[in-house]
Design an enzyme around this catalytic site. Structure first.
Site, short mmCIF file in Angstrom:
data_model
loop_
_atom_site.label_atom_id
_atom_site.label_comp_id
_atom_site.label_asym_id
_atom_site.label_seq_id
_atom_site.Cartn_x
_atom_site.Cartn_y
_atom_site.Cartn_z
N HIS A 83 150.34 75.54 61.78
CA HIS A 83 149.09 75.74 61.02
C HIS A 83 148.07 74.73 61.51
CE1 HIS A 83 146.30 76.69 57.85
NE2 HIS A 83 146.26 75.43 57.48
N ASP A 85 144.46 73.46 61.42
CA ASP A 85 143.15 73.47 60.73
C ASP A 85 142.01 73.28 61.72
OD1 ASP A 85 143.87 73.74 57.92
OD2 ASP A 85 144.88 71.81 58.19
N ASP A 207 147.09 79.08 53.93
CA ASP A 207 146.66 77.84 53.29
C ASP A 207 145.48 77.94 52.32
OD1 ASP A 207 146.87 75.13 52.75
OD2 ASP A 207 145.63 74.51 54.43
N HIS A 457 138.84 76.97 56.09
CA HIS A 457 139.12 76.68 54.68
C HIS A 457 139.06 75.20 54.32
CE1 HIS A 457 143.11 76.96 56.71
NE2 HIS A 457 143.38 75.90 55.98
ZN ZN Z 1 144.82 74.47 56.34
#
Ligand code: ZN
Length: 1055
Positions: A83, A85, A207, A457
């Protein structure tokens, strides 16, 4: 269905793409034959996109590439994933390179290097990748042979893209327009690079902190077969676990006929982490599989036993004999060998149990392979029609603060979207000269990518660290710089004048160097909406009397007002003038108009002077606002047309943010979480000091509540909406108390504990106090647990009155008391809320070292509920897509074209032009949207038809093909897995017939996406000039890595 050339019929089905081409005229004329010949010659070009190499290469990606499963066993799908970001604790650049590992150990380039290496070592291994913003960067840096290797992995389904947008967008603070753009950007790169095997089948939002219904609707329309996420309210999760309802069918629209907005949705078992004890990344500490039986710490039996336990426990909460385990987490797989070596062994040893009667089968898998098995199970699924907001991870931990966190960034993101749409449109309307012209080289791509990053996000959500937030803003500003060059070039091309243009980005605080110093200037107003707008303009000026003329030479009513005290305070030393010049402009659809402004010397001063105190009322021909003479606050609102009146008071309050030192819970309020200390907010002041300015152009009641809260109640002469311009900050925190500032509207409307919010700026959802539609809520936070995201509007209503508030950015809000609507404006907090960001939300800047000041506005309308949407829908779009102003000094160029519209006529009121952007050399991407919901308006909730051939004023439309919403598949080739809801028939997709090939019908809330082949109109001067350029150079921006295969010269298309 496809559309083509002229009055069309099917003339050919291209064998190698299977794509229908339509051709013009009733008989096969010479012109038509020519076009067909040209098309067939270029089938490897435009028409192969967006399908890519689907039908050409022998590939076994997608569902065909899944490993076999065992029907009589529990099949455990291990999904290796990372994941990543797109900015959070580090900037997107720092994450890519693995820079600043002192903040967080994370380097995406190494992850991709390492994963590819490890995938090659064992063909059974699988990996999914999600964030195209990162993958695109990495891809650009690879050698041709490495790119070939990776293509092979993708074609064999060993490396699979899921989601595939530029980022994994936030769902609470993002606007659908920007979400569609960022998905289109990412998916286009995958499509052009990998063809059909690069097209994700599954949407993956593991997420984001709560899930919007509109996102689900958009994903359906983008052709995804299913959707997985990780976070939902803890009570909802418990209830769904006990009922085995963690997999469901989400019906995400009230207006679109099922299954158009149906999306199969799966809730992952453990957020997006592996089961406890099975994390084998270098960032984890779990024991590796020690499988040498000669060693004392041999642990295979223990690992197998624990894994079987975890699998069986998980299986009890899901319906089928397939379960999914997410084997990875944040920025994992930088040394992928650790993970894969242990997963290989896990699979080996667990499956070895099958020989001894074991009933568990473990396999490498992907979300789409797991989804395929759920589909094969042929079950019925619970139906959900509301959304997943708000999200709480425990009784006092509601993630409803981020709906408002960093309000300045949220506004900047929204205005950047508006600027990007203008940039896109002018790139099309101005032709090639827009990208390279008298002002240099400009592009839309830089801002498009910055907006893609900003949807992440942790970006627009306001949950990144301060230095990362600054980087998001810097990227947007840089993108706008590139667009300004393009916009100037385009306006020069359209107007025939190359006079230098100035942009004033600080007009909201009355700063503009040109208008502050010039005696004579002109302002060009570009309107990105497909209907004419009337728009108020306020410019800082030093004179007190001005003559303003519109493009036809008519003089325009204007007014000079003194700059308010609040504005002087917030602009600080950046501007100096004492006055503001106010007038209303009228701009044509998808076009510009020009106003000239000259200072009058020696003339009588027309500057209005403010009077102390509030009047009893102000009004225009549509609205009347009354004030309480004792307090200076609003006391009532009337719609003079409909003869409605409500009691209405409005004031500002603050909640004291919890510091976490509390017996109930140690949770403080922070960037994510809203946790007020008490249910009653503190009033900032019961009375407002007021002054009033009343003129023929505008009336203002300026209210001053505290050194850190002021407001202007403003009514323009021609407006159906009342403007409340609020200025909040710097929030004082020297008392040691974190503050969360709201404004509250208290009315006589009988709301019966309900209010309404939009979802990502589109459809409306009903919200009921202390209530969730799908489970019995135990309410533990009476304020924070009743907050919802407001992206562009909220309203309260009863049978006779509806009060609608249109916002200028995403904010959080609620209706705690009957008749009341509160919206959070600004937050300043002194503690971190323990969700990872590691900083209190305490924004300061160089200009505001004592705390950020934020200014914004609401537009209020009072209408009958049955017709309110007729006002607030267009009003909402005007707020989202604002005119772009550019200024030129001195006299106007005598030969300049002062007014232009890119449309032959304004679009009907129900139709919104959502996208107009250059796609490649001779095609543009066009999205038309029906902006009303079903039964929302008697007048406008009807199907409406638009003739695409008669759309543009300077572009000839030669051909049209319809795409899915994300523009990565032809519409007629979209095939989605179909799902059956519980207690209902399986819905079958209805297809509607358009009246003709050129006329397309939009139904309520429908967005239709077209690739339109255009040629500049050769009959106009501009057209001739542009057409010559078109034949000489390729129109695709040169700074993209998008595949260049679709370039053909426009003249090949011309008869
Ligand atoms: Zn995230």
């Amino acid at each position: 269905m496809q559309r083509g050339f002229g009055d069309c019929h099917v003339t050919s089905r291209a064998i190698n793409t299977g794509h229908v081409i339509l051709c013009c005229s009733s008989s096969m004329t010479a012109r038509c034959q020519h076009v067909v010949a040209a098309l067939l010659l270029t089938l490897g070009g435009v028409l192969s996109f967006p399908v890519g190499s689907e039908k050409r290469d022998p590939v076994s990606c997608g569902y065909q590439s899944c490993h076999p499963t065992k029907p009589g066993m529990l099949n455990v799908h291990l999904v290796p994933h990372t994941h990543d970001d797109v900015g959070w604790l580090k900037t997107v650049d720092q994450y890519f390179y693995g820079d600043r590992n002192d903040i967080q150990h994370a380097g995406v380039q190494y992850i991709l290097d390492s994963v590819v290496d490890q995938l090659l070592k064992n063909p059974d291994r699988r990996f999914i990748y999600v964030e195209t913003a990162f993958f695109y960067r990495w891809w650009k840096q690879q050698s041709a042979s490495m790119q070939q290797t990776v293509k092979q992995l993708v074609n064999e389904g060993r490396l699979e893209f899921v989601n595939g947008g530029w980022c994994m967008s936030d769902e609470a603070a993002s606007h659908y327009s920007a979400v569609i753009d960022q998905m289109t950007l990412g998916l286009r790169f995958l499509n052009e690079t990998f063809g059909a095997c690069g097209r994700p089948r599954v949407a993956w939002h593991i997420d984001p902190f709560g899930h919007a219904r509109e996102h689900a609707s958009l994903f359906s329309q983008m052709g995804y077969d299913g959707f997985f996420f990780g976070r939902l309210d803890y009570q909802d999760r418990d209830s769904r676990r006990s009922k085995k309802e963690q997999e469901l069918l989400w019906r995400a629209s009230d207006s679109l006929p099922a299954p158009m907005a149906d999306l199969f949705t799966g809730i992952l078992p453990n957020g997006y982490n592996p089961p406890t004890g099975f994390c084998w990344d270098q960032l984890c500490n779990d024991a590796p599989i020690r499988d040498d039986p000669d060693l004392e710490d041999y642990n295979v039996d223990d690992v197998v036993q624990r894994f079987l336990q975890a699998a069986n426990n998980q299986a009890e909460m899901y319906k089928t004999n397939h379960i999914i385990m997410t084997m990875g987490s944040d920025f994992q797989y930088e040394n992928a060998n650790l993970w894969y070596k242990n997963l290989d062994k896990l699979i080996l040893y667990v499956n070895a149990q099958q020989a001894k009667g074991g009933k568990v089968n473990v396999l490498y898998s992907t979300p789409s392979c797991y989804l395929q098995e759920l589909h094969r199970a042929n079950l019925t699924w619970p139906l959900k029609t509301d959304d997943f907001f708000p999200y709480a991870d425990d009784a006092h931990n509601f993630w409803t603060g981020y709906f408002t966190s960093r309000p300045a960034l949220k506004r900047y993101e929204r205005i950047s979207n508006s600027n990007l749409q203008t940039c896109n449109q002018l790139e099309v309307l101005g032709g090639a000269a827009s990208r390279k012209g008298p002002f240099g080289e400009g592009d839309s791509q830089t801002l498009r990518k910055a907006m893609g990053v900003a949807q992440h996000h942790d970006a627009v959500s306001g949950t990144a660290k301060q230095h990362v937030t600054n980087d998001y803003a810097r990227k947007l500003a840089n993108g706008w710089q590139h667009c300004q060059v393009l916009v100037s070039n385009s306006l020069a091309s359209l107007s025939g004048s190359s006079a230098p243009r100035v942009y004033c980005d600080l007009l909201n605080v009355s700063v503009c160097s040109l208008t502050e110093s010039s005696k004579k200037f002109s302002v060009t107003v570009y309107n990105p909406l497909a209907r004419p707008v009337t728009w108020p303009i306020r410019l800082p000026v030093y004179g007190s009397s001005y003559l303003i003329k519109d493009a036809k030479g008519n003089s325009v009513d204007s007014q000079v007002l003194p700059v308010s005290k609040a504005t002087r305070e917030v602009r600080r030393s950046r501007g100096h003038t004492a006055n503001e010049l106010v007038f209303q402009v009228q701009a044509p659809p998808l076009g510009y108009t020009t106003y000239s402004v000259s200072m009058l010397q020696g003339g009588a001063s027309s500057a209005a002077s403010p009077k102390r105190g509030a009047p009893t009322s102000i009004q225009n021909k549509f609205l009347q606002v009354t004030f309480d003479p004792d307090t200076g606050l609003i006391s009532g609102l009337s719609n003079l047309e409909t003869k409605q009146s409500i009691k209405l008071t409005q004031n500002f309050y603050w909640y004291n943010a919890s510091d976490g030192k509390n017996s109930e819970s140690r949770q403080p309020s922070g960037a994510y979480i809203f946790r007020p200390n008490s249910t009653v907010p503190f009033v900032i002041s019961r009375v407002a000091k007021t002054e009033t300015v009343q003129t023929s152009v505008v009336q203002e009641v300026r209210q001053w509540f505290a050194p850190w809260v002021s407001q202007v109640v403003r009514l323009y002469a021609d407006s159906r909406a009342l403007e409340l311009e609020w200025t909040v900050g710097p929030l004082p925190v020297s008392d040691g108390l974190g503050k969360e500032v709201i404004t509250r509207l208290d009315s006589s409307i009988k709301t019966n504990e309900m209010f309404y919010t939009d979802s990502n700026g589109r459809e409306i959802l009903q919200r009921r106090k202390d209530f969730r539609p799908t489970w019995q809520l135990k309410q533990s936070e009476p304020i924070a647990g009743n907050y919802y995201p407001i992206n562009s509007r909220a309203f309260i209503k009863d049978d006779v009155d509806q009060l609608t508030v249109v916002t200028d950015r995403s904010q959080g809000g609620g209706s705690i008391q009957n008749g009341s609507l509160e919206i959070m404006l600004h937050r300043r907090l002194l503690y971190d809320d323990n969700r990872g960001v590691g900083e209190p939300l305490n924004e300061v800047s160089d200009i505001f070292p004592e705390g950020l000041v934020v200014r914004g506005r609401f537009l209020l309308s009072l209408d009958r509920p049955a017709s309110a949407a007729d006002i607030y829908r267009p009003l909402g779009q005007e707020e989202v897509l604002q005119p772009v102003l550019s200024f030129t000094d001195g006299d106007l160029d005598a030969n300049a074209r002062l007014e232009f519209s890119g449309l032959q006529a304004a679009l009907p009121p129900a139709v919104h032009l959502l996208t107009l952007s250059q796609w490649d050399a001779d095609s543009v991407l066009l999205r038309l949207e029906h902006q009303f919901q079903i039964s929302e308006s008697k007048l406008n909730s009807q199907p409406v038809t638009v003739n695409l051939q008669k759309l543009f004023s300077t572009l000839n439309v030669l051909g049209v093909s319809e795409l899915n919403l994300s523009a990565n598949q032809w519409k007629d080739e979209v095939r989605r897995l179909s799902w059956t809801p519980e207690n209902e028939e399986k819905p079958y997709l209805k297809t509607f017939q358009d009246p003709s090939a050129w006329e397309v019908t939009l139904r309520p809330m429908e967005i239709r996406t077209f690739l339109v082949r255009v040629r500049a109109d050769a009959s106009s001067t501009e057209g001739r000039r542009r057409r010559q350029t078109v034949t000489e150079e390729v129109l695709v921006p040169q700074n993209t890595s998008f595949s260049q295969k679709s370039h053909i010269k426009a003249d090949q298309m011309l008869p």
